[in-house]
Design an enzyme around this catalytic site. Structure first.
Site, PDB file in Angstrom:
ATOM      1  N   ASP A 175       4.629   0.529  12.191  1.00  0.00           N
ATOM      2  CA  ASP A 175       3.630  -0.173  11.542  1.00  0.00           C
ATOM      3  C   ASP A 175       3.394  -1.401  12.055  1.00  0.00           C
ATOM      4  O   ASP A 175       2.535  -2.381  11.747  1.00  0.00           O
ATOM      5  CB  ASP A 175       3.604   0.237  10.087  1.00  0.00           C
ATOM      6  CG  ASP A 175       3.063   1.570   9.683  1.00  0.00           C
ATOM      7  OD1 ASP A 175       2.557   1.791  10.462  1.00  0.00           O
ATOM      8  OD2 ASP A 175       3.236   1.732   8.465  1.00  0.00           O
ATOM      9  N   CYS A 199      -5.131  12.420  13.611  1.00  0.00           N
ATOM     10  CA  CYS A 199      -5.483  11.378  13.455  1.00  0.00           C
ATOM     11  C   CYS A 199      -5.665  10.476  14.887  1.00  0.00           C
ATOM     12  O   CYS A 199      -5.385  11.085  15.758  1.00  0.00           O
ATOM     13  CB  CYS A 199      -4.633  10.370  12.390  1.00  0.00           C
ATOM     14  SG  CYS A 199      -3.257   9.561  13.142  1.00  0.00           S
ATOM     15  N   ARG A 259       0.203  14.495  13.725  1.00  0.00           N
ATOM     16  CA  ARG A 259       0.550  14.389  12.649  1.00  0.00           C
ATOM     17  C   ARG A 259       0.703  15.288  11.605  1.00  0.00           C
ATOM     18  O   ARG A 259      -0.082  15.621  10.774  1.00  0.00           O
ATOM     19  CB  ARG A 259      -0.049  13.109  11.872  1.00  0.00           C
ATOM     20  CG  ARG A 259      -0.282  11.674  12.437  1.00  0.00           C
ATOM     21  CD  ARG A 259      -0.681  10.501  11.927  1.00  0.00           C
ATOM     22  NE  ARG A 259       0.153  10.059  10.956  1.00  0.00           N
ATOM     23  CZ  ARG A 259       0.012   9.152  10.166  1.00  0.00           C
ATOM     24  NH1 ARG A 259      -1.044   8.432  10.018  1.00  0.00           N
ATOM     25  NH2 ARG A 259       0.575   8.854   9.318  1.00  0.00           N
ATOM     26  N   ARG A 312      -8.489  -0.841   4.720  1.00  0.00           N
ATOM     27  CA  ARG A 312      -7.695   0.271   3.947  1.00  0.00           C
ATOM     28  C   ARG A 312      -6.357  -0.541   3.843  1.00  0.00           C
ATOM     29  O   ARG A 312      -5.662   0.082   2.745  1.00  0.00           O
ATOM     30  CB  ARG A 312      -7.369   1.318   5.193  1.00  0.00           C
ATOM     31  CG  ARG A 312      -8.465   2.221   5.218  1.00  0.00           C
ATOM     32  CD  ARG A 312      -8.277   3.519   6.365  1.00  0.00           C
ATOM     33  NE  ARG A 312      -6.882   3.932   5.787  1.00  0.00           N
ATOM     34  CZ  ARG A 312      -5.895   4.598   6.623  1.00  0.00           C
ATOM     35  NH1 ARG A 312      -5.928   4.483   7.909  1.00  0.00           N
ATOM     36  NH2 ARG A 312      -4.686   4.740   5.991  1.00  0.00           N
ATOM     37  N   LYS A 366       0.823  -1.374  -0.057  1.00  0.00           N
ATOM     38  CA  LYS A 366       0.161  -0.204  -0.057  1.00  0.00           C
ATOM     39  C   LYS A 366       0.874   1.048   0.098  1.00  0.00           C
ATOM     40  O   LYS A 366       0.755   2.152  -0.798  1.00  0.00           O
ATOM     41  CB  LYS A 366      -0.756   0.008   1.338  1.00  0.00           C
ATOM     42  CG  LYS A 366      -1.575   1.284   1.462  1.00  0.00           C
ATOM     43  CD  LYS A 366      -2.595   1.188   2.765  1.00  0.00           C
ATOM     44  CE  LYS A 366      -1.874   1.652   4.036  1.00  0.00           C
ATOM     45  NZ  LYS A 366      -1.512   3.042   4.126  1.00  0.00           N
ATOM     46  N   ASN A 367       1.955   1.239   0.887  1.00  0.00           N
ATOM     47  CA  ASN A 367       2.681   2.485   0.942  1.00  0.00           C
ATOM     48  C   ASN A 367       3.650   2.913  -0.005  1.00  0.00           C
ATOM     49  O   ASN A 367       4.100   3.903  -0.157  1.00  0.00           O
ATOM     50  CB  ASN A 367       3.246   2.441   2.394  1.00  0.00           C
ATOM     51  CG  ASN A 367       2.495   2.615   3.490  1.00  0.00           C
ATOM     52  OD1 ASN A 367       1.304   2.908   3.501  1.00  0.00           O
ATOM     53  ND2 ASN A 367       2.910   2.592   5.049  1.00  0.00           N
TER      54      ASN A 367
HETATM   55  C1  UD1 Z   1       4.385   6.952   6.491  1.00  0.00           C
HETATM   56  C2  UD1 Z   1       3.345   5.480   6.264  1.00  0.00           C
HETATM   57  C3  UD1 Z   1       3.044   5.143   7.700  1.00  0.00           C
HETATM   58  C4  UD1 Z   1       4.104   4.857   8.665  1.00  0.00           C
HETATM   59  C5  UD1 Z   1       5.006   5.953   8.776  1.00  0.00           C
HETATM   60  C6  UD1 Z   1       6.147   5.731   9.565  1.00  0.00           C
HETATM   61  C7  UD1 Z   1       2.636   5.982   3.980  1.00  0.00           C
HETATM   62  C8  UD1 Z   1       1.570   6.127   3.163  1.00  0.00           C
HETATM   63  N1  UD1 Z   1       2.286   6.014   5.345  1.00  0.00           N
HETATM   64  O1  UD1 Z   1       3.421   7.656   6.802  1.00  0.00           O
HETATM   65  O2  UD1 Z   1       2.108   3.789   7.469  1.00  0.00           O
HETATM   66  O3  UD1 Z   1       3.540   4.545   9.923  1.00  0.00           O
HETATM   67  O4  UD1 Z   1       5.428   6.397   7.290  1.00  0.00           O
HETATM   68  O5  UD1 Z   1       7.032   4.732   9.160  1.00  0.00           O
HETATM   69  O6  UD1 Z   1       3.761   5.493   3.704  1.00  0.00           O
HETATM   70  N2  UD1 Z   1       6.536  14.362  10.709  1.00  0.00           N
HETATM   71  C9  UD1 Z   1       6.607  15.584  11.204  1.00  0.00           C
HETATM   72  N3  UD1 Z   1       6.325  16.482  10.226  1.00  0.00           N
HETATM   73  C10 UD1 Z   1       6.000  16.363   8.896  1.00  0.00           C
HETATM   74  C11 UD1 Z   1       5.876  14.887   8.729  1.00  0.00           C
HETATM   75  C12 UD1 Z   1       6.169  14.140   9.727  1.00  0.00           C
HETATM   76  O7  UD1 Z   1       6.833  16.125  12.388  1.00  0.00           O
HETATM   77  O8  UD1 Z   1       5.820  17.211   8.057  1.00  0.00           O
HETATM   78  C13 UD1 Z   1       6.743  13.557  11.576  1.00  0.00           C
HETATM   79  C14 UD1 Z   1       5.523  12.616  12.200  1.00  0.00           C
HETATM   80  O9  UD1 Z   1       4.723  13.151  13.266  1.00  0.00           O
HETATM   81  C15 UD1 Z   1       6.334  11.320  12.601  1.00  0.00           C
HETATM   82  C16 UD1 Z   1       7.611  11.283  11.877  1.00  0.00           C
HETATM   83  O10 UD1 Z   1       7.664  12.639  11.420  1.00  0.00           O
HETATM   84  O11 UD1 Z   1       6.594  11.415  14.087  1.00  0.00           O
HETATM   85  C17 UD1 Z   1       7.374  10.144  10.677  1.00  0.00           C
HETATM   86  O12 UD1 Z   1       6.273  10.448  10.220  1.00  0.00           O
HETATM   87  P1  UD1 Z   1       6.613  10.287   8.315  1.00  0.00           P
HETATM   88  O13 UD1 Z   1       7.554   9.162   7.899  1.00  0.00           O
HETATM   89  O14 UD1 Z   1       6.274  11.384   7.760  1.00  0.00           O
HETATM   90  O15 UD1 Z   1       4.958   9.557   8.347  1.00  0.00           O
HETATM   91  P2  UD1 Z   1       4.127   9.291   7.104  1.00  0.00           P
HETATM   92  O16 UD1 Z   1       4.655   9.634   5.693  1.00  0.00           O
HETATM   93  O17 UD1 Z   1       2.753  10.284   7.093  1.00  0.00           O
END
Ligand code: UD1
Length: 417
Positions: free
Chosen positions: A304, A116, A121, A396, A22-23
């Site tokens: 995850d 969420c 997030r 999902r 999915k990711n």
């Molecule tokens: C992706 C995955 C999700 C997984 C996560 C961490 C997808 C669609 N989803 O989510 O399943 O749990 O990686 O492996 O691929 N953060 C910030 N600011 C930002 C973005 C992120 O502070 O702008 C923080 C988040 O709160 C978190 C960390 O960075 O603590 C990592 O998040 P991130 O790797 O961005 O997660 P996603 O890409 O949303």
């Protein structure tokens, strides 16, 4: 609304085929809008998040068809640059269209995803990366409004390793003028897969899969064909299913190299894992030993897989400690597992699990995607009938989970609630 019902106590055995990730599929689908014309993606999993992204691309003007796991996206007709709230609120990964829209149309209007179940997030890193590439970015009425005359390559240092921000910045930088270097970039296999797809489109990217990714901007990209890599989280979930039921399961169609941290924690817990190029054979014959889990960016233990591993540790010998470093509040599965007699204490981002000889069946509620997987896993060994409600979360991210588990011998089915 539907629920999943499990009559616990069956040992699993047999073979399960892992679906496409999915990711990995979601950002690649978003990337296809970078080039007018038809891109084709095979091994696409049949999941609700994939349907949501399909709808998003259609909203942007692309025509998208799905035939037996192969997705054809014709992005020639894209004529909108707005990702509406109705779609983004159901799937945060919708924010992946920001980078491609900005790169292709020089403007984007993307709804802010909001929080969420387990925390705020934020998307600040996505926004600051777009700003560093030369875009003006404002928040207006709940929308990210971005525009640029042209995007310009830059050195971008991410304070936190973020999969989404790395992917978004990489997609935008492909069509920027000059060289972009992403430092502290996410190393996840899904980022490597996205880079491979972008490279097929004609992008010039090096270093994907490491913490430093360099992108030389090109003038245009062309449509491409690719196949989605196997889902390492789905693979990990079936590995835990084998372990928790003291069964033997062949997890086929996976990439064992992407599952190393989960394999090593299971091995530490006394579970046997044998691997070949594309298969893992997981078997267990007794209660697992307790292990300590600390979630971390890849190649560390994935957040995850935290909930599923916690379900396993609920029946381990001894006490295990979970430190959740990615999403500090990601423990919504804990109160539900407690309803099944699990002994878990949470303080801040640390959960301490005292293993019990058995779990009791109960009516429980899924609160998010991986939490639902954990409850199903717990239900597999609970004595009696467990009912997991709100299972729209599971659809999902897991393809036909009750069918795959019943083919392995579990007594599990779906019912109208
Ligand atoms: C992706 C995955 C999700 C997984 C996560 C961490 C997808 C669609 N989803 O989510 O399943 O749990 O990686 O492996 O691929 N953060 C910030 N600011 C930002 C973005 C992120 O502070 O702008 C923080 C988040 O709160 C978190 C960390 O960075 O603590 C990592 O998040 P991130 O790797 O961005 O997660 P996603 O890409 O949303």
């Amino acid at each position: 609304m539907e629920k999943i019902v499990i009559q616990g106590g069956r040992r699993l055995s047999g073979k399960v085929e892992i679906a496409g990730s999915k990711n990995a599929a979601l950002p690649i689908m978003a990337a296809s809008i970078l080039a007018p014309g038809k891109s084709v993606l095979a091994n696409v999993p049949a999941l609700r998040d994939v349907s949501t992204m399909k709808q998003m691309l259609e909203t942007l003007g692309a025509s998208v068809s799905l035939d037996a796991g192969t997705l054809t996206i014709d992005a020639a007709g894209c004529d909108s640059f707005e990702a509406p709230y109705e779609l983004v609120r159901t799937m945060r990964a919708s924010v992946y269209v920001l980078g491609p829209l900005l790169a292709r149309f020089k403007r984007a209007r993307v709804s802010l995803p909001g929080g969420c179940a387990w925390g705020p997030r934020p998307v600040d890193l996505h926004l600051s990366a777009m700003r560093e590439l030369g875009a003006e970015v404002d928040i207006e009425h709940g929308y990210i409004v971005a525009s640029a005359e042209k995007l310009k390559g830059r050195e971008i240092h991410f304070e936190i390793s973020s999969v989404g921000a790395t992917g978004n910045a990489m997609m935008a930088a492909c069509l920027a003028e000059g060289r972009t270097v992403l430092r502290n970039a996410a190393c996840e296999p899904e980022i490597e897969a996205l880079a491979a797809f972008l490279t097929k489109m004609g992008a010039n990217i090096s270093g994907a899969g490491t913490t430093v990714i360099a992108i030389e901007g090109v003038r245009e990209l062309k449509p491409a064909q690719d196949s989605v890599i196997p889902d390492r989280i789905e693979a990990g979930t079936y590995m835990v299913a084998a372990a928790i039921t003291a069964g033997t399961v062949r997890v086929a169609n996976c990439i064992p190299a992407h599952c190393v941290s989960v394999i090593s924690k299971l091995a530490e817990a006394g579970v046997q894992v044998m691997q070949s190029d594309s298969e893992l054979i997981v078997s267990a014959s007794r209660r697992p030993e307790s292990v300590a889990i600390t979630t971390a960016p890849y190649p560390g233990f994935p957040t995850d897989m935290q909930a599923q591993m916690m379900a396993l540790m609920c029946v381990a010998e001894g006490t295990s400690v979970f430190v959740e470093n990615i999403y500090r509040d990601r423990f919504t599965h804990v109160p539900e597992l407690r309803r099944m007699n699990a002994d878990i204490k949470v303080e801040g981002n640390v959960a301490t699990v005292r293993g019990m000889p058995a779990l009791g069946s109960a009516q429980v509620m899924a609160t998010d995607l991986r939490a639902s997987a954990a409850l199903i896993l717990a239900g597999l060994i609970a004595d009696g009938r467990t009912e997991v409600s709100r299972i729209y979360h599971i659809d999902r991210g897991y393809e036909r989970i009750e069918k795959k588990l019943s083919a392995l011998g579990a007594e599990i089915w779906r019912e109208e609630a």
